[in-house]
Design an enzyme around this catalytic site. Sequence first.
Site, PDB file in Angstrom:
ATOM      1  N   GLU A 184     -36.199 -13.935-145.364  1.00 53.80           N
ATOM      2  CA  GLU A 184     -35.886 -14.020-143.929  1.00 53.80           C
ATOM      3  C   GLU A 184     -36.053 -15.445-143.399  1.00 53.80           C
ATOM      4  O   GLU A 184     -35.266 -15.883-142.556  1.00 53.80           O
ATOM      5  CB  GLU A 184     -36.804 -13.090-143.124  1.00 53.80           C
ATOM      6  CG  GLU A 184     -36.539 -11.619-143.358  1.00 53.80           C
ATOM      7  CD  GLU A 184     -37.302 -10.726-142.387  1.00 53.80           C
ATOM      8  OE1 GLU A 184     -36.754  -9.692-142.025  1.00 53.80           O
ATOM      9  OE2 GLU A 184     -38.436 -11.063-142.001  1.00 53.80           O
ATOM     10  N   ASN A 200     -30.758 -10.472-133.729  1.00 54.71           N
ATOM     11  CA  ASN A 200     -31.950  -9.784-134.226  1.00 54.71           C
ATOM     12  C   ASN A 200     -31.972  -9.865-135.746  1.00 54.71           C
ATOM     13  O   ASN A 200     -30.925  -9.969-136.384  1.00 54.71           O
ATOM     14  CB  ASN A 200     -31.911  -8.304-133.800  1.00 54.71           C
ATOM     15  CG  ASN A 200     -33.156  -7.562-134.243  1.00 54.71           C
ATOM     16  OD1 ASN A 200     -34.281  -8.049-134.079  1.00 54.71           O
ATOM     17  ND2 ASN A 200     -32.986  -6.386-134.834  1.00 54.71           N
ATOM     18  N   GLN A 220     -39.627 -11.019-146.618  1.00 55.74           N
ATOM     19  CA  GLN A 220     -39.940 -11.943-145.517  1.00 55.74           C
ATOM     20  C   GLN A 220     -39.697 -13.396-145.929  1.00 55.74           C
ATOM     21  O   GLN A 220     -39.219 -14.190-145.116  1.00 55.74           O
ATOM     22  CB  GLN A 220     -41.361 -11.682-145.014  1.00 55.74           C
ATOM     23  CG  GLN A 220     -41.393 -10.318-144.291  1.00 55.74           C
ATOM     24  CD  GLN A 220     -42.675  -9.988-143.579  1.00 55.74           C
ATOM     25  OE1 GLN A 220     -43.742 -10.423-144.004  1.00 55.74           O
ATOM     26  NE2 GLN A 220     -42.598  -9.203-142.521  1.00 55.74           N
ATOM     27  N   ASN A 242     -41.043 -16.028-138.493  1.00 60.68           N
ATOM     28  CA  ASN A 242     -39.623 -16.390-138.346  1.00 60.68           C
ATOM     29  C   ASN A 242     -39.459 -17.471-137.292  1.00 60.68           C
ATOM     30  O   ASN A 242     -38.676 -18.410-137.469  1.00 60.68           O
ATOM     31  CB  ASN A 242     -38.783 -15.155-138.006  1.00 60.68           C
ATOM     32  CG  ASN A 242     -38.483 -14.338-139.241  1.00 60.68           C
ATOM     33  OD1 ASN A 242     -37.670 -14.735-140.072  1.00 60.68           O
ATOM     34  ND2 ASN A 242     -39.172 -13.207-139.377  1.00 60.68           N
ATOM     35  N   HIS A 301     -33.430  -7.786-139.147  1.00 62.20           N
ATOM     36  CA  HIS A 301     -33.971  -6.499-139.601  1.00 62.20           C
ATOM     37  C   HIS A 301     -34.224  -6.604-141.105  1.00 62.20           C
ATOM     38  O   HIS A 301     -33.367  -7.105-141.844  1.00 62.20           O
ATOM     39  CB  HIS A 301     -32.971  -5.375-139.300  1.00 62.20           C
ATOM     40  CG  HIS A 301     -33.510  -4.032-139.658  1.00 62.20           C
ATOM     41  ND1 HIS A 301     -34.437  -3.365-138.875  1.00 62.20           N
ATOM     42  CD2 HIS A 301     -33.299  -3.235-140.745  1.00 62.20           C
ATOM     43  CE1 HIS A 301     -34.754  -2.224-139.450  1.00 62.20           C
ATOM     44  NE2 HIS A 301     -34.078  -2.122-140.588  1.00 62.20           N
TER      45      HIS A 301
HETATM   46  C1  GAR Z   1     -39.748  -9.476-139.670  1.00 53.53           C
HETATM   47  O1  GAR Z   1     -39.934  -9.054-140.991  1.00 53.53           O
HETATM   48  C2  GAR Z   1     -38.554  -8.764-139.061  1.00 53.53           C
HETATM   49  O2  GAR Z   1     -37.550  -8.478-139.991  1.00 53.53           O
HETATM   50  C3  GAR Z   1     -39.179  -7.494-138.555  1.00 53.53           C
HETATM   51  O3  GAR Z   1     -40.405  -7.914-138.017  1.00 53.53           O
HETATM   52  C4  GAR Z   1     -40.902  -9.013-138.778  1.00 53.53           C
HETATM   53  C5  GAR Z   1     -41.385 -10.105-137.837  1.00 53.53           C
HETATM   54  O4  GAR Z   1     -42.116 -11.048-138.533  1.00 53.53           O
HETATM   55  N1  GAR Z   1     -38.347  -6.893-137.579  1.00 53.53           N
HETATM   56  C6  GAR Z   1     -38.139  -5.577-137.482  1.00 53.53           C
HETATM   57  O5  GAR Z   1     -38.687  -4.775-138.207  1.00 53.53           O
HETATM   58  C7  GAR Z   1     -37.175  -5.159-136.380  1.00 53.53           C
HETATM   59  N2  GAR Z   1     -36.782  -3.816-136.556  1.00 53.53           N
HETATM   60  P1  GAR Z   1     -42.588 -12.404-137.836  1.00 53.53           P
HETATM   61  O6  GAR Z   1     -43.271 -12.018-136.524  1.00 53.53           O
HETATM   62  O7  GAR Z   1     -43.581 -13.006-138.808  1.00 53.53           O
HETATM   63  O8  GAR Z   1     -41.371 -13.253-137.618  1.00 53.53           O
END
Ligand code: GAR
Length: 204
Positions: free
Chosen positions: A174, A107, A171, A15, A109
Amino acid sequence: MTKTIGVISSGRGENLRHILLAERSGYLPARVKIVLSDQPDAGALSIAREFGVPCNYIDPKGLAREDYDRQLIIELEAAGVELVVLTGFMKILSPAFVRHYKDRILNIHPALLPSFRGMDAFQQALDHGVRWTGTTIHIVDEDVAHGPIIYQRPVPVKEGDPHASLKARIQRAEYRAYPRAIKMFIEGRPRVEGRKLIFEKEAD
Ligand code: GAR
């Protein structure tokens, strides 16, 4: 109106990569000034270095939550951070930290909140048999995955979906959703009214 952002991550940092790409392309009226992590080998730290963004690992060992968060605040303040962006930060922030950056912590999620707030939201969605899940970007308040919602993006659950493919699909969503939500937040200048955000202006 360019905003100074500090990113905090425990994870791979994908992200973060997409936020930095959106910043560098000029899409995002923001500048990531610092990346912090509680994991010494977090991918997010490598990505920060790749993009030339200052970064720091802050070791949580032996520190009470408030003391750890005070370290975070020192680094964020030194970098002039106005907006804190969490990308897979797996520690729960202390009430003191949340108050310090009141309504200025975002944040992401991996579910359509308020569904599946806990760990492994992908498995929770599969177990529940929902047809749609997705991703939510919200303001952080003192409860977990709870604050006012900025933006959501739905993702279908397919027949017989394995965990890994649903996770990858969410993802991918995201990576587009987070830059979009940050842009909406900065340009829209929302105010918080109870659970809701009232935007002063629609984002482009
Ligand atoms: C993401 O999928 C985010 O939604 C999740 O962690 C991942 C981070 O990915 N967050 C949670 O679960 C928070 N409760 P990244 O490090 O590749 O950005």
